[in-house]
Scaffold this motif. Structure first.
Motif, PDB file in Angstrom:
ATOM      1  N   ALA A 143      32.322  32.344 -17.232  1.00  0.00           N
ATOM      2  CA  ALA A 143      33.393  31.625 -17.931  1.00  0.00           C
ATOM      3  C   ALA A 143      32.799  30.521 -18.794  1.00  0.00           C
ATOM      4  N   SER A 144      31.805  29.828 -18.261  1.00  0.00           N
ATOM      5  CA  SER A 144      31.161  28.771 -19.038  1.00  0.00           C
ATOM      6  C   SER A 144      30.345  29.331 -20.196  1.00  0.00           C
ATOM      7  N   VAL A 145      29.715  30.488 -19.991  1.00  0.00           N
ATOM      8  CA  VAL A 145      29.005  31.156 -21.089  1.00  0.00           C
ATOM      9  C   VAL A 145      29.990  31.510 -22.202  1.00  0.00           C
ATOM     10  N   TYR A 146      31.120  32.059 -21.810  1.00  0.00           N
ATOM     11  CA  TYR A 146      32.182  32.428 -22.756  1.00  0.00           C
ATOM     12  C   TYR A 146      32.662  31.206 -23.532  1.00  0.00           C
ATOM     13  N   VAL A 147      32.861  30.088 -22.823  1.00  0.00           N
ATOM     14  CA  VAL A 147      33.326  28.860 -23.473  1.00  0.00           C
ATOM     15  C   VAL A 147      32.295  28.375 -24.491  1.00  0.00           C
ATOM     16  N   ARG A 148      31.024  28.423 -24.149  1.00  0.00           N
ATOM     17  CA  ARG A 148      29.978  27.998 -25.088  1.00  0.00           C
ATOM     18  C   ARG A 148      29.995  28.857 -26.342  1.00  0.00           C
ATOM     19  N   HIS A 156      26.886  23.641 -19.788  1.00  0.00           N
ATOM     20  CA  HIS A 156      26.643  24.748 -18.863  1.00  0.00           C
ATOM     21  C   HIS A 156      27.793  24.968 -17.884  1.00  0.00           C
ATOM     22  N   ASP A 157      28.569  23.909 -17.607  1.00  0.00           N
ATOM     23  CA  ASP A 157      29.651  24.014 -16.614  1.00  0.00           C
ATOM     24  C   ASP A 157      30.949  23.477 -17.214  1.00  0.00           C
ATOM     25  N   ALA A 158      31.534  24.280 -18.104  1.00  0.00           N
ATOM     26  CA  ALA A 158      32.714  23.837 -18.856  1.00  0.00           C
ATOM     27  C   ALA A 158      33.965  23.726 -17.994  1.00  0.00           C
ATOM     28  N   THR A 159      33.992  24.416 -16.846  1.00  0.00           N
ATOM     29  CA  THR A 159      35.184  24.369 -15.995  1.00  0.00           C
ATOM     30  C   THR A 159      35.042  23.363 -14.851  1.00  0.00           C
ATOM     31  N   ALA A 160      33.970  22.578 -14.866  1.00  0.00           N
ATOM     32  CA  ALA A 160      33.728  21.606 -13.792  1.00  0.00           C
ATOM     33  C   ALA A 160      34.889  20.627 -13.664  1.00  0.00           C
ATOM     34  N   GLY A 161      35.224  20.311 -12.404  1.00  0.00           N
ATOM     35  CA  GLY A 161      36.304  19.364 -12.139  1.00  0.00           C
ATOM     36  C   GLY A 161      35.829  18.084 -11.496  1.00  0.00           C
ATOM     37  N   PHE A 162      34.523  17.828 -11.536  1.00  0.00           N
ATOM     38  CA  PHE A 162      33.938  16.612 -10.971  1.00  0.00           C
ATOM     39  C   PHE A 162      33.290  15.860 -12.119  1.00  0.00           C
ATOM     40  N   VAL A 163      33.990  14.864 -12.651  1.00  0.00           N
ATOM     41  CA  VAL A 163      33.549  14.221 -13.893  1.00  0.00           C
ATOM     42  C   VAL A 163      33.862  12.727 -13.874  1.00  0.00           C
ATOM     43  N   ILE A 222      43.355  31.834 -14.274  1.00  0.00           N
ATOM     44  CA  ILE A 222      42.233  32.494 -14.948  1.00  0.00           C
ATOM     45  C   ILE A 222      42.651  32.996 -16.325  1.00  0.00           C
ATOM     46  N   VAL A 223      43.809  33.602 -16.412  1.00  0.00           N
ATOM     47  CA  VAL A 223      44.314  34.100 -17.697  1.00  0.00           C
ATOM     48  C   VAL A 223      44.507  32.948 -18.674  1.00  0.00           C
ATOM     49  N   GLU A 224      45.055  31.839 -18.186  1.00  0.00           N
ATOM     50  CA  GLU A 224      45.247  30.664 -19.041  1.00  0.00           C
ATOM     51  C   GLU A 224      43.918  30.211 -19.632  1.00  0.00           C
ATOM     52  N   ALA A 225      42.861  30.223 -18.823  1.00  0.00           N
ATOM     53  CA  ALA A 225      41.556  29.777 -19.290  1.00  0.00           C
ATOM     54  C   ALA A 225      41.008  30.699 -20.376  1.00  0.00           C
ATOM     55  N   VAL A 226      41.111  32.017 -20.162  1.00  0.00           N
ATOM     56  CA  VAL A 226      40.558  32.978 -21.110  1.00  0.00           C
ATOM     57  C   VAL A 226      41.198  32.825 -22.487  1.00  0.00           C
ATOM     58  N   PHE A 227      42.523  32.795 -22.519  1.00  0.00           N
ATOM     59  CA  PHE A 227      43.215  32.712 -23.809  1.00  0.00           C
ATOM     60  C   PHE A 227      43.327  31.275 -24.314  1.00  0.00           C
ATOM     61  N   GLY A 228      43.285  30.321 -23.394  1.00  0.00           N
ATOM     62  CA  GLY A 228      43.357  28.924 -23.799  1.00  0.00           C
ATOM     63  C   GLY A 228      42.170  28.498 -24.639  1.00  0.00           C
ATOM     64  N   VAL A 229      40.987  29.014 -24.314  1.00  0.00           N
ATOM     65  CA  VAL A 229      39.783  28.675 -25.072  1.00  0.00           C
ATOM     66  C   VAL A 229      39.923  29.108 -26.528  1.00  0.00           C
ATOM     67  N   ILE A 230      40.452  30.313 -26.727  1.00  0.00           N
ATOM     68  CA  ILE A 230      40.633  30.816 -28.097  1.00  0.00           C
ATOM     69  C   ILE A 230      41.629  29.938 -28.851  1.00  0.00           C
ATOM     70  N   SER A 231      42.719  29.550 -28.198  1.00  0.00           N
ATOM     71  CA  SER A 231      43.718  28.726 -28.879  1.00  0.00           C
ATOM     72  C   SER A 231      43.161  27.358 -29.227  1.00  0.00           C
ATOM     73  N   LEU A 232      42.300  26.803 -28.361  1.00  0.00           N
ATOM     74  CA  LEU A 232      41.680  25.505 -28.662  1.00  0.00           C
ATOM     75  C   LEU A 232      40.790  25.602 -29.896  1.00  0.00           C
ATOM     76  N   ARG A 233      40.017  26.686 -29.963  1.00  0.00           N
ATOM     77  CA  ARG A 233      39.130  26.863 -31.114  1.00  0.00           C
ATOM     78  C   ARG A 233      39.924  27.026 -32.401  1.00  0.00           C
ATOM     79  N   ILE A 234      41.013  27.771 -32.347  1.00  0.00           N
ATOM     80  CA  ILE A 234      41.849  27.962 -33.539  1.00  0.00           C
ATOM     81  C   ILE A 234      42.446  26.628 -33.983  1.00  0.00           C
TER      82      ILE A 234
END
Length: 241
Positions: A143-148, A156-163, A222-234
């Motif tokens: 998922a992080s590779v896809y986001v990059r 490297h860890d785009a879905t990390a929740g410890f920030v 998971i579905v939200e993440a997959v399509f959400g990344v594309i919408s953010l880029r657009i």
């Protein structure tokens, strides 16, 4: 006043809540803790209220009316933290998948280093995950590779929740525009930070899956993440992010 607040969203975390609060509040640095509870049926909030008597001025509680998603819980916590003048604002899970001993590493990266956003990263030095099945490790890693690939972020860890965020980041990215709630929320926050040219640093951690309570992961997240990344880029390309 203390400059650091750790936001911990909860829903049915009665098995973990006292231990995680005590662990965070026992760190060398005197962190404060904000629990954002979604009206847990198991009475997580009641336990927090009892602990507030023991930790006055360090433990805070916001109870929402219903379960409304991780992203909206964090946005609620961000607004509360900004209103209360904290300079370093942390996200952390309640289930010990994030080690409280690593909080100071994230703080140091922002306070003493030059990071505006410090990420507790599972993948910056390989794969540092304990007790996850291989299928979930692979899903999270790729998922992080896809986001990059889609966003251009070198994270490297785009879905990390410890920030840890510096308050300036949350003030500038307009948290009222945050739309996503699960993995996609974590990606969106990092992408908005990246798009404002803030400095992002990854701090290696070891992630350990929960041993108590029930995971909130679902297929819809998971579905939200997959399509959400594309919408953010657009949105970024259209200058509407």
């Amino acid at each position: 006043m203390n400059d650091c607040i750790v936001i911990i969203p909860t829903y049915n975390e009665i098995e973990n809540i006292e231990s995680i609060i005590r662990s965070v509040l026992s760190q060398h640095k005197p962190f404060h803790v904000l629990i954002v509870d979604d009206n847990s049926p198991d009475r997580t909030a009641d336990k927090v209220m009892l602990l507030q008597e023991e930790f006055p001025g360090r433990l805070f509680l916001e109870v929402r009316k219903k379960k409304s998603g991780l992203g909206t819980a964090y946005v609620h916590g961000f607004k509360w933290s900004l209103a209360n003048k904290y300079d370093f604002i942390f996200e952390m899970d309640a289930d010990f998948s994030h080690n409280p001993n690593d909080l100071e590493k994230l703080y140091d990266a922002c306070h003493f280093g030059n990071a505006d956003l410090a990420i507790g990263s599972r993948y910056v030095t390989g794969v540092n995950v304990v007790n996850w099945p291989l299928s979930r490790v692979l899903m999270s890693y790729f998922a992080s590779v896809y986001v990059r690939m889609i966003t251009g972020m070198k994270i490297h860890d785009a879905t990390a929740g410890f920030v840890c965020y510096k308050r300036e980041v949350l003030e500038r990215i307009d948290i009222n525009k945050i739309k996503f709630v699960g993995y996609a929320f974590q990606i969106e926050m990092k992408y908005r930070t990246f798009s404002k040219n803030f400095k992002i640093t990854e701090v290696p951690i070891i992630f350990t899956d929960r041993t108590k309570g029930v995971s909130k992961m679902s297929n819809s997240i998971i579905v939200e993440a997959v399509f959400g990344v594309i919408s953010l880029r657009i949105k970024k390309l259209l200058n509407t992010l």
